[in-house]
Design a protein around this motif. Structure first.
Motif, PDB file in Angstrom:
ATOM      1  N   ALA A 115       0.827  -1.204   0.000  1.00  0.00           N
ATOM      2  CA  ALA A 115       0.000   0.000   0.000  1.00  0.00           C
ATOM      3  C   ALA A 115       0.865   1.260   0.000  1.00  0.00           C
ATOM      4  O   ALA A 115       0.462   2.294  -0.534  1.00  0.00           O
ATOM      5  CB  ALA A 115      -0.934  -0.004   1.208  1.00  0.00           C
ATOM      6  N   ARG A 116       2.064   1.173   0.585  1.00  0.00           N
ATOM      7  CA  ARG A 116       2.969   2.321   0.578  1.00  0.00           C
ATOM      8  C   ARG A 116       3.711   2.451  -0.748  1.00  0.00           C
ATOM      9  O   ARG A 116       3.902   3.547  -1.254  1.00  0.00           O
ATOM     10  CB  ARG A 116       4.001   2.189   1.703  1.00  0.00           C
ATOM     11  CG  ARG A 116       3.485   2.502   3.065  1.00  0.00           C
ATOM     12  CD  ARG A 116       4.625   2.603   4.084  1.00  0.00           C
ATOM     13  NE  ARG A 116       5.496   1.452   4.127  1.00  0.00           N
ATOM     14  CZ  ARG A 116       5.306   0.379   4.895  1.00  0.00           C
ATOM     15  NH1 ARG A 116       4.260   0.329   5.680  1.00  0.00           N
ATOM     16  NH2 ARG A 116       6.156  -0.621   4.879  1.00  0.00           N
ATOM     17  N   PRO A 119       0.398   1.568  -4.443  1.00  0.00           N
ATOM     18  CA  PRO A 119      -0.997   1.557  -3.998  1.00  0.00           C
ATOM     19  C   PRO A 119      -2.017   1.304  -5.099  1.00  0.00           C
ATOM     20  O   PRO A 119      -3.118   0.826  -4.818  1.00  0.00           O
ATOM     21  CB  PRO A 119      -1.185   2.944  -3.377  1.00  0.00           C
ATOM     22  CG  PRO A 119      -0.151   3.793  -4.021  1.00  0.00           C
ATOM     23  CD  PRO A 119       0.999   2.886  -4.318  1.00  0.00           C
ATOM     24  N   ASP A 120      -1.681   1.603  -6.357  1.00  0.00           N
ATOM     25  CA  ASP A 120      -2.666   1.490  -7.432  1.00  0.00           C
ATOM     26  C   ASP A 120      -2.389   0.353  -8.404  1.00  0.00           C
ATOM     27  O   ASP A 120      -3.024   0.258  -9.448  1.00  0.00           O
ATOM     28  CB  ASP A 120      -2.743   2.816  -8.198  1.00  0.00           C
ATOM     29  CG  ASP A 120      -3.193   3.948  -7.298  1.00  0.00           C
ATOM     30  OD1 ASP A 120      -4.050   3.695  -6.433  1.00  0.00           O
ATOM     31  OD2 ASP A 120      -2.674   5.074  -7.454  1.00  0.00           O
TER      32      ASP A 120
END
Length: 155
Positions: A115-116, A119-120
């Motif tokens: 996620a860090r 994230p996409d």
């Protein structure tokens, strides 16, 4: 003021964890052999063994280490069953559930890192074999040839 923990190195921690893992393995083995191991102590022992093994072998995959601990604990439980004549289902269930909890924490930590860093990016597009985990799946031979400018890829 500096803490004594600040003076430790990761290598010292790994070497200490090897000793803790060895002693914990012996203690759990003795507990299984004598059938004196209660479900709570089996869970605590599983947690200490898993944690110390993960620290002791930082280059080994965590899932493989925890899988090996699970297999070892199941094998020890079945040997204890052969010795005592009774199967301690709760003891095995608590130990395996504890290892599952450790695995869940590791997976959550991995998802936090993703996620860090990415994230996409879809999870299916992440290359799990790379060190950082954010490179895409390797290109096909045709795409690599096109990037190199080889004309044989189009033929």
């Amino acid at each position: 003021m500096r803490s004594p923990i600040d003076l430790l190195t990761p290598g010292q921690i790994a070497r200490s964890a090897r000793a803790v893992a060895f002693v914990t393995t012996l203690a759990l083995g003795y507990g299984y052999v004598t059938n004196a191991l209660e479900p709570v102590s089996a869970g605590v022992g599983a947690f200490v063994l898993a944690s110390s093994l993960l620290l002791a072998a930082p280059r080994q995959r965590a899932t493989e280490m925890l899988g090996a601990v699970t297999v070892w604990m199941c094998f020890a439980e079945f040997l204890a069953t052969v010795e005592s004549g009774s199967f301690a289902m709760w003891r095995l269930a608590v130990a395996v559930a504890t290892l599952g909890g450790v695995m869940a924490v590791i997976r959550v930590q991995h998802l936090r890192e993703l996620a860090r860093t990415a994230p996409d990016v879809l999870l299916g597009n992440l290359d799990r074999r790379s060190i950082s985990g954010i490179s895409v799946v390797p290109l096909s031979d045709a795409k690599l040839a096109a990037l190199r400018g080889d004309d044989t890829a189009s033929a």
